[in-house]
Design a protein around this motif. Structure first.
Motif, PDB file in Angstrom:
ATOM      1  N   THR A 141       3.362  -2.368   2.215  1.00 26.27           N
ATOM      2  CA  THR A 141       4.588  -2.523   1.429  1.00 26.27           C
ATOM      3  C   THR A 141       5.522  -3.572   1.996  1.00 26.27           C
ATOM      4  N   GLU A 142       5.364  -3.924   3.258  1.00 25.97           N
ATOM      5  CA  GLU A 142       6.163  -4.992   3.863  1.00 25.97           C
ATOM      6  C   GLU A 142       5.282  -5.788   4.819  1.00 25.97           C
ATOM      7  N   LYS A 143       5.537  -7.102   4.854  1.00 30.52           N
ATOM      8  CA  LYS A 143       4.873  -7.992   5.810  1.00 30.52           C
ATOM      9  C   LYS A 143       5.963  -8.767   6.550  1.00 30.52           C
ATOM     10  N   ILE A 144       6.014  -8.597   7.876  1.00 31.55           N
ATOM     11  CA  ILE A 144       7.104  -9.154   8.659  1.00 31.55           C
ATOM     12  C   ILE A 144       6.555  -9.998   9.802  1.00 31.55           C
ATOM     13  N   VAL A 145       7.141 -11.179   9.976  1.00 33.45           N
ATOM     14  CA  VAL A 145       6.851 -12.021  11.133  1.00 33.45           C
ATOM     15  C   VAL A 145       7.866 -11.698  12.223  1.00 33.45           C
ATOM     16  N   ASN A 146       7.391 -11.521  13.451  1.00 35.19           N
ATOM     17  CA  ASN A 146       8.233 -11.210  14.611  1.00 35.19           C
ATOM     18  C   ASN A 146       9.159 -10.015  14.354  1.00 35.19           C
TER      19      ASN A 146
END
Length: 479
Positions: free
Chosen positions: A376-381
């Protein structure tokens, strides 16, 4: 006399009482009384007759030798028969007037079932009637080159060739078949799969030439696959891009009730980063994807069910049933899914029963819950750090406190040391982040993925990346 050979003989000829008697005598000489008595019982009256006779030992040896020679002759006849079937298959390839003619295809199958012919056809580097080997495809003809991938080993090669012959769809002048390793129902995809063989067709005569590129199978010196290898690597890269875009388009459609009008709707900053970046291959794949490569009715392009990896793009014999000529349409016809196996500590990215990648992961034993989720979410760092407890990438599972993420404890990979999340090495989680769109289904269970490595030396890396950080939230995943 070799008892094992006699044993094989009686297995093939259980009604030969003399053979049972001779096997019993061999066991008797070696001190295996129980086995000898069993064989004597099978010999019946032969045992009674010959035990009371005075037949010289030389006569027995001569009889045994003739028995073995008769068996060897039968095996030689069987090999000659297989070679004859092989020759028939090659003749069919040479003289088929039109590969696309259904009646010709049916007649060729009546002449001999290609699935039963051993891979001896690969011993013929190039077979054409009275013509020399075909020259390499050059100039305008090179545009007709198509690729596909099939299972290889265990007789799968001739099945792949038979499928190419029987395909009634559009035919490329030259089709190169790449080999996928098979493990049970699973086929292992790699960016650098070997070329198994090529089939080259003459559009004018309908003749076809088969060229093996597997020296071990054909017992020959195949031509250099270098010219094909570069194109094959580009084809596999394009097929992975097709799979990513097609999956993202379908997840976007399910969320928004429509398909995206352009690739830019999928490649946006957080939180609308369905895909992590772009590339020329993704741009080229987008138009094909929006034309309904994935059917929302629940069936893939070949009519197989989509919702489970067990209902796959390949048959039980390890063959891909559709997309045989992948130059005309995408190879993968089912959405990408992630399977996490708590037994093997493996995370696999799959399409149907084809494993595109398989990574070793760290888990939390019973603290890692089983079930089905979605990214549901894709986050960098995550939390603003690339070297924190969540590493450089995070993919949240169904708005829970669980995620697939990196780690600053690489030694925990392959172990049960997390508080429930799925830990990956930096290189692996960054590749998965690029491959798995937002919305990708994630299944966590036991015994669902084999403990096999399917990672590739050539990584999948996207370009033109938008900002996918989220500085406005502190994540409290159970790392």
């Amino acid at each position: 006399m070799n008892p094992s050979y006699l044993k094989k003989y009686v297995e093939m000829h259980p009604g030969n009482k003399m053979a049972w008697y001779l096997l019993g005598k061999e066991y008797e000489r070696s001190g295996q009384v129980g086995k000898a008595n069993y064989c004597f019982n099978k010999a019946g009256h032969i045992y009674e007759a010959f035990e009371s006779s005075k037949v010289p030992a030389e006569v027995w040896k001569e009889y045994e030798a003739k028995l073995l020679e008769a068996s060897a002759q039968k095996e030689r006849r069987s090999r000659r028969k297989r070679k004859l079937l092989l020759a028939l298959m090659i003749l069919l390839l040479m003289f088929i007037p039109s590969i696309n003619d259904p009646s010709i295809a049916e007649n060729s199958m009546m002449a001999g079932d290609t699935s039963s012919i051993e891979e001896d056809y690969l011993t013929l580097p190039v077979q054409e009637a009275d013509n020399p080997p075909a020259a390499p495809v050059q100039g305008p003809r090179a545009a007709s080159l198509a690729f596909t991938a099939k299972a290889y080993g265990g007789g799968a090669g001739n099945k792949a060739l038979g499928e190419l012959i029987m395909d009634k769809g559009p035919q490329a002048q030259l089709t190169a078949v790449l080999g996928m390793r098979q493990h049970g129902k699973w086929l292992l995809w790699k960016r650098d799969m070997p070329v198994m063989f090529t089939v080259e067709r003459d559009p004018a005569s309908g003749r076809a030439a088969v060229q093996s590129y597997d020296a071990k199978s054909c017992e020959c010196k195949p031509p250099d696959e270098g010219p094909l290898r570069k194109k094959a690597n580009q084809w596999t890269k394009e097929q992975e891009a097709n799979a990513v875009v097609a999956s993202a388009v379908e997840h976007f459609r399910q969320k928004n009730g429509r398909k995206p009008a352009k690739l830019g709707e999928l490649v946006k900053p957080y939180p609308d980063n369905w895909i992590a970046g772009s590339s020329p291959e993704l741009e080229a794949a987008f138009e094909r994807a929006v034309q309904a490569n994935l059917d929302p009715s629940g069936t893939g392009a070949n009519g197989s069910s989509k919702g489970s990896s067990t209902k796959s793009a390949a048959g039980t014999d390890g063959e891909i049933r559709s997309n045989a000529h992948a130059g005309s349409k995408p190879f993968f016809n089912e959405p990408l899914e992630i399977l996490v196996d708590k037994t093997s500590h493996r995370l696999a990215l799959v399409s149907g029963n084809v494993i595109l990648r398989s990574y070793k992961v760290g888990l939390g034993a019973d603290r890692t819950p089983e079930g089905s989720y979605a990214i549901t979410e894709k986050i960098v760092n995550p939390n603003g750090r690339s070297n924190g407890e969540f590493g450089s990438r995070g993919m949240q599972l169904s708005d829970t406190n669980y995620a697939i993420h990196g780690t600053n404890e690489p030694d925990s990979i392959g172990k049960d040391e997390s508080l429930g999340c799925i830990r990956m090495s930096k290189e692996d989680v960054e590749e998965l982040f690029d491959l798995a769109p937002k919305g990708t289904k994630v299944t966590v269970g036991k015994g669902i993925v084999p403990d096999l490595s399917a990672d590739s030396e050539i990584r999948f890396v996207l370009q033109d990346r938008p900002d996918q950080t989220n500085p406005h939230r502190t994540y409290h995943w159970l790392f």
